[in-house]
Design a protein around this motif. Structure first.
Motif, short mmCIF file in Angstrom:
data_model
loop_
_atom_site.label_atom_id
_atom_site.label_comp_id
_atom_site.label_asym_id
_atom_site.label_seq_id
_atom_site.Cartn_x
_atom_site.Cartn_y
_atom_site.Cartn_z
N PHE A 67 0.84 -1.21 0.00
CA PHE A 67 0.00 0.00 0.00
C PHE A 67 0.87 1.25 0.00
N ALA A 70 2.94 1.55 -3.59
CA ALA A 70 2.20 1.55 -4.85
C ALA A 70 2.12 2.94 -5.49
N ALA A 117 -2.31 -2.57 -4.01
CA ALA A 117 -2.57 -1.61 -2.93
C ALA A 117 -4.02 -1.71 -2.48
#
Length: 227
Positions: A67, A70, A117
């Motif tokens: 996350f 990304a 993500a």
């Protein structure tokens, strides 16, 4: 390599970064006018970007490196594509360093990073968004260049496409000749790989044209089924 080539690369990146939000705003404005609305204006994406940059970044609980990395990976792939594609000049330091297959791969890498993500959040909406993103990518990105389809092992060529394959082969041979003259070794290697796949597709399509048709006849009901 002259300084003009380096200036062209920087200018390409600036044009893409500055023009992409304007293109999005223009598309939104045209859609609004077609629907009978005034629209927010062409500069609205830039206003939204400025507002979002002033907000506090929020990271969902439980997310991992996918996350956090990304967004940076997505921006990096877009910038590399903007530098590779000869928008303003073909005489750049990156000329011959990659082809359109590399461009498609970079775009796909950014899409996969964005989908990961969404999945990393562990929410239903994140999973839905990731599924939608990958579905659109599977439908759109392979069509950016015919060579990407030629490399696909699942693609079965219709014999009617043999003339089109011959045109692609002729174009690849001309590009290979120029790449050899310019000493673009990476481009030559990529074209040779594509020619190998292309000729295999041609042989497969030619074999299908010689396959005899099998007459299965007209299905008839069994005697007991007619009673």
């Amino acid at each position: 390599m002259s300084a003009i080539g380096y200036v062209a690369v920087v200018a390409q990146v600036v044009v893409v970064v500055g023009g992409a939000p304007l293109l999005t705003g223009l598309m939104g404005q045209v859609r609004a006018r077609l629907e009978g609305r005034a629209g927010a204006g062409v500069l609205q994406p830039w206003r939204d970007t400025r507002k979002l940059l002033h907000k506090e970044p929020i990271t969902p609980i439980g997310t991992g490196p996918a996350f956090r990395t990304a967004p940076a990976l997505l921006v990096a792939t877009a910038l590399v594509v903007a530098a590779l594609v000869p928008l303003l000049s073909t005489e750049t330091p990156l000329a011959g360093r990659g082809d359109l297959i590399l461009v498609v791969a970079l775009l796909a890498l950014g899409t996969v990073a964005l989908a990961l993500a969404g999945l990393d959040t562990g929410t239903a909406f994140g999973g839905m968004g990731s599924s939608r993103e990958m579905t659109i990518a599977a439908l759109a990105e392979p069509t950016l260049h015919p060579r990407a389809c030629i490399h696909c092992p699942m693609l079965q060529v219709n014999p009617k496409m043999l003339p089109r394959l011959a045109e692609i082969e002729k174009d690849l041979l001309l590009r290979r000749k120029r790449a050899q003259e310019e000493q673009w070794l990476g481009e030559v290697e990529g074209i040779d790989s594509t020619l190998t796949f292309l000729r295999a597709k041609q042989a497969e399509a030619a074999r299908l044209t010689k396959r005899p048709l099998t007459d299965l006849g007209i299905p008839r009901p069994r005697p007991e089924e007619t009673q």
